[in-house]
Every structure is written in structure tokens, then in C-alpha cells.
Design a protein around this motif. Sequence first.
Motif, PDB file in Angstrom:
ATOM      1  N   GLU A  77      41.494 -45.950  -2.604  1.00 27.93           N
ATOM      2  CA  GLU A  77      40.612 -45.099  -1.808  1.00 27.93           C
ATOM      3  C   GLU A  77      41.303 -44.534  -0.573  1.00 27.93           C
ATOM      4  O   GLU A  77      40.653 -44.177   0.394  1.00 27.93           O
ATOM      5  CB  GLU A  77      39.381 -45.909  -1.363  1.00 27.93           C
ATOM      6  N   SER A  78      42.626 -44.458  -0.596  1.00 27.87           N
ATOM      7  CA  SER A  78      43.348 -43.993   0.589  1.00 27.87           C
ATOM      8  C   SER A  78      43.491 -42.474   0.582  1.00 27.87           C
ATOM      9  O   SER A  78      44.581 -41.948   0.669  1.00 27.87           O
ATOM     10  CB  SER A  78      44.716 -44.660   0.674  1.00 27.87           C
ATOM     11  N   LEU A  79      42.368 -41.787   0.469  1.00 28.48           N
ATOM     12  CA  LEU A  79      42.389 -40.328   0.479  1.00 28.48           C
ATOM     13  C   LEU A  79      42.711 -39.795   1.865  1.00 28.48           C
ATOM     14  O   LEU A  79      43.244 -38.709   2.015  1.00 28.48           O
ATOM     15  CB  LEU A  79      41.041 -39.792  -0.011  1.00 28.48           C
ATOM     16  N   PHE A  80      42.359 -40.551   2.887  1.00 30.81           N
ATOM     17  CA  PHE A  80      42.686 -40.171   4.250  1.00 30.81           C
ATOM     18  C   PHE A  80      43.505 -41.296   4.874  1.00 30.81           C
ATOM     19  O   PHE A  80      43.387 -42.451   4.493  1.00 30.81           O
ATOM     20  CB  PHE A  80      41.419 -39.913   5.068  1.00 30.81           C
ATOM     21  N   LEU A  81      44.349 -40.956   5.796  1.00 35.97           N
ATOM     22  CA  LEU A  81      45.226 -41.897   6.489  1.00 35.97           C
ATOM     23  C   LEU A  81      46.040 -42.767   5.525  1.00 35.97           C
ATOM     24  O   LEU A  81      45.926 -43.997   5.532  1.00 35.97           O
ATOM     25  CB  LEU A  81      44.411 -42.787   7.432  1.00 35.97           C
ATOM     26  N   PRO A  82      46.870 -42.152   4.687  1.00 31.09           N
ATOM     27  CA  PRO A  82      47.641 -42.948   3.727  1.00 31.09           C
ATOM     28  C   PRO A  82      48.627 -43.906   4.393  1.00 31.09           C
ATOM     29  O   PRO A  82      48.894 -44.982   3.871  1.00 31.09           O
ATOM     30  CB  PRO A  82      48.361 -41.913   2.876  1.00 31.09           C
ATOM     31  N   LYS A  83      49.166 -43.545   5.565  1.00 31.40           N
ATOM     32  CA  LYS A  83      50.095 -44.457   6.246  1.00 31.40           C
ATOM     33  C   LYS A  83      49.381 -45.709   6.733  1.00 31.40           C
ATOM     34  O   LYS A  83      49.933 -46.804   6.682  1.00 31.40           O
ATOM     35  CB  LYS A  83      50.789 -43.759   7.416  1.00 31.40           C
ATOM     36  N   LEU A  84      48.143 -45.550   7.195  1.00 32.41           N
ATOM     37  CA  LEU A  84      47.369 -46.701   7.637  1.00 32.41           C
ATOM     38  C   LEU A  84      47.055 -47.613   6.448  1.00 32.41           C
ATOM     39  O   LEU A  84      47.164 -48.844   6.545  1.00 32.41           O
ATOM     40  CB  LEU A  84      46.086 -46.257   8.335  1.00 32.41           C
ATOM     41  N   ALA A  85      46.685 -47.014   5.334  1.00 35.33           N
ATOM     42  CA  ALA A  85      46.400 -47.803   4.133  1.00 35.33           C
ATOM     43  C   ALA A  85      47.657 -48.529   3.658  1.00 35.33           C
ATOM     44  O   ALA A  85      47.601 -49.709   3.302  1.00 35.33           O
ATOM     45  CB  ALA A  85      45.855 -46.909   3.026  1.00 35.33           C
ATOM     46  N   THR A  86      48.789 -47.851   3.671  1.00 31.35           N
ATOM     47  CA  THR A  86      50.049 -48.465   3.258  1.00 31.35           C
ATOM     48  C   THR A  86      50.430 -49.599   4.197  1.00 31.35           C
ATOM     49  O   THR A  86      50.890 -50.658   3.748  1.00 31.35           O
ATOM     50  CB  THR A  86      51.170 -47.416   3.210  1.00 31.35           C
ATOM     51  N   THR A  87      50.225 -49.409   5.483  1.00 34.60           N
ATOM     52  CA  THR A  87      50.510 -50.465   6.456  1.00 34.60           C
ATOM     53  C   THR A  87      49.644 -51.688   6.188  1.00 34.60           C
ATOM     54  O   THR A  87      50.134 -52.827   6.188  1.00 34.60           O
ATOM     55  CB  THR A  87      50.262 -49.955   7.888  1.00 34.60           C
ATOM     56  N   VAL A 133      61.491 -58.581   7.210  1.00 38.24           N
ATOM     57  CA  VAL A 133      61.367 -57.621   6.108  1.00 38.24           C
ATOM     58  C   VAL A 133      60.133 -56.747   6.303  1.00 38.24           C
ATOM     59  O   VAL A 133      60.179 -55.529   6.086  1.00 38.24           O
ATOM     60  CB  VAL A 133      61.344 -58.344   4.745  1.00 38.24           C
ATOM     61  N   PHE A 134      59.029 -57.349   6.748  1.00 40.39           N
ATOM     62  CA  PHE A 134      57.818 -56.567   7.014  1.00 40.39           C
ATOM     63  C   PHE A 134      58.080 -55.515   8.095  1.00 40.39           C
ATOM     64  O   PHE A 134      57.718 -54.344   7.935  1.00 40.39           O
ATOM     65  CB  PHE A 134      56.670 -57.484   7.435  1.00 40.39           C
ATOM     66  N   VAL A 135      58.724 -55.921   9.181  1.00 34.23           N
ATOM     67  CA  VAL A 135      58.999 -54.984  10.279  1.00 34.23           C
ATOM     68  C   VAL A 135      59.947 -53.878   9.817  1.00 34.23           C
ATOM     69  O   VAL A 135      59.753 -52.703  10.162  1.00 34.23           O
ATOM     70  CB  VAL A 135      59.559 -55.736  11.508  1.00 34.23           C
ATOM     71  N   MET A 136      60.956 -54.226   9.009  1.00 38.31           N
ATOM     72  CA  MET A 136      61.878 -53.194   8.514  1.00 38.31           C
ATOM     73  C   MET A 136      61.155 -52.186   7.622  1.00 38.31           C
ATOM     74  O   MET A 136      61.355 -50.975   7.754  1.00 38.31           O
ATOM     75  CB  MET A 136      63.043 -53.837   7.759  1.00 38.31           C
ATOM     76  N   LEU A 137      60.324 -52.670   6.714  1.00 39.01           N
ATOM     77  CA  LEU A 137      59.578 -51.749   5.844  1.00 39.01           C
ATOM     78  C   LEU A 137      58.585 -50.900   6.640  1.00 39.01           C
ATOM     79  O   LEU A 137      58.432 -49.711   6.370  1.00 39.01           O
ATOM     80  CB  LEU A 137      58.849 -52.528   4.753  1.00 39.01           C
ATOM     81  N   LEU A 138      57.942 -51.505   7.610  1.00 39.56           N
ATOM     82  CA  LEU A 138      57.020 -50.764   8.456  1.00 39.56           C
ATOM     83  C   LEU A 138      57.745 -49.699   9.271  1.00 39.56           C
ATOM     84  O   LEU A 138      57.254 -48.578   9.418  1.00 39.56           O
ATOM     85  CB  LEU A 138      56.270 -51.724   9.388  1.00 39.56           C
ATOM     86  N   THR A 139      58.925 -50.036   9.750  1.00 37.37           N
ATOM     87  CA  THR A 139      59.743 -49.056  10.503  1.00 37.37           C
ATOM     88  C   THR A 139      60.120 -47.882   9.604  1.00 37.37           C
ATOM     89  O   THR A 139      60.054 -46.722  10.032  1.00 37.37           O
ATOM     90  CB  THR A 139      60.995 -49.731  11.057  1.00 37.37           C
ATOM     91  N   LEU A 140      60.494 -48.168   8.375  1.00 30.91           N
ATOM     92  CA  LEU A 140      60.827 -47.072   7.447  1.00 30.91           C
ATOM     93  C   LEU A 140      59.608 -46.223   7.102  1.00 30.91           C
ATOM     94  O   LEU A 140      59.733 -45.028   6.869  1.00 30.91           O
ATOM     95  CB  LEU A 140      61.430 -47.642   6.158  1.00 30.91           C
ATOM     96  N   LEU A 141      58.443 -46.834   7.107  1.00 32.57           N
ATOM     97  CA  LEU A 141      57.220 -46.077   6.835  1.00 32.57           C
ATOM     98  C   LEU A 141      56.878 -45.168   8.006  1.00 32.57           C
ATOM     99  O   LEU A 141      56.535 -44.005   7.819  1.00 32.57           O
ATOM    100  CB  LEU A 141      56.058 -47.045   6.572  1.00 32.57           C
ATOM    101  N   VAL A 142      56.990 -45.693   9.213  1.00 34.40           N
ATOM    102  CA  VAL A 142      56.608 -44.934  10.408  1.00 34.40           C
ATOM    103  C   VAL A 142      57.663 -43.881  10.755  1.00 34.40           C
ATOM    104  O   VAL A 142      57.341 -42.755  11.148  1.00 34.40           O
ATOM    105  CB  VAL A 142      56.369 -45.887  11.600  1.00 34.40           C
ATOM    106  N   PHE A 143      58.954 -44.244  10.621  1.00 31.90           N
ATOM    107  CA  PHE A 143      60.032 -43.345  10.974  1.00 31.90           C
ATOM    108  C   PHE A 143      60.895 -43.056   9.754  1.00 31.90           C
ATOM    109  O   PHE A 143      62.012 -43.562   9.626  1.00 31.90           O
ATOM    110  CB  PHE A 143      60.923 -43.957  12.069  1.00 31.90           C
ATOM    111  N   PRO A 144      60.409 -42.242   8.821  1.00 36.44           N
ATOM    112  CA  PRO A 144      61.202 -41.968   7.613  1.00 36.44           C
ATOM    113  C   PRO A 144      62.447 -41.133   7.958  1.00 36.44           C
ATOM    114  O   PRO A 144      62.485 -40.412   8.950  1.00 36.44           O
ATOM    115  CB  PRO A 144      60.251 -41.184   6.718  1.00 36.44           C
ATOM    116  N   PHE A 145      63.445 -41.242   7.108  1.00 35.74           N
ATOM    117  CA  PHE A 145      64.682 -40.493   7.334  1.00 35.74           C
ATOM    118  C   PHE A 145      64.493 -39.050   7.036  1.00 35.74           C
ATOM    119  O   PHE A 145      63.870 -38.568   6.218  1.00 35.74           O
ATOM    120  CB  PHE A 145      65.817 -41.051   6.465  1.00 35.74           C
TER     121      PHE A 145
END
Length: 101
Positions: A41-51, A89-101
Motif C-alpha cells: 500500500e505504499s502508493l504515497f511516500l515510498p521512501k517512508l514505507a521502505t524505511t 548494516v541498517f544505517v548503511m542501507l538507510l543512508t543509501l536509500l536517503v542519499f542515492p548515488f
Amino acid sequence: MNYSNVVSSITKNSKTLLNTDILVWSGLILFTLISFFIGGESLFLPKLATTFILLVSFIKIRLVIHYFMEVKYAPLPLKIALDVWCICVFVMLLTLLVFPF
């Protein structure tokens, strides 16, 4: 030595462990269902849902490590090392989600 006391103690501890395992397993199922519905149901705010799904996943990883890999009986340094690994590992994945290359 009274063997009936020993058997009674083992039976009592086994029932407690079984209840704990069932409770943790039920929690893992519940977390999986929550992640499934949030992800679907992540139709809105997909980054929040992924987090949120990442956070729930790492809670599940920690539960599996401590309860089903028997790390809860391991020496304290191993427990700390695995918890630090989960957090890193959680912080690294979250960092990649928030600050993608």
C-alpha cells in the motif's frame, strides 16, 4: 539425588522455552504481515514505507539471531558484535536509500 526434581525442572524449562519460541515466531509472522501490507500500500511516500520495512526487517533479523541461533546464551561480546552489525548494516542501507548515488 532426587531424579523427579531434575525431570520436573527440565520439563518446566522446556515449556518456558517452547512458549518463548512460539511467541517470537508469532511476532516474526506478525512483522512479516505488517511489512507485506505496508509495502503493498505504499502508493504515497515510498521512501517512508521502505524505511519502515527495513526497520522491521532488522528487528526480525535480531530476533532470529538471538532466539533461533541461540545467541542469547552466547558470551556478551558476541551478542554486542551481532547487535552492532545489525545496526551498522541498517544505517548503511538507510543512508543509501536517503542519499542515492
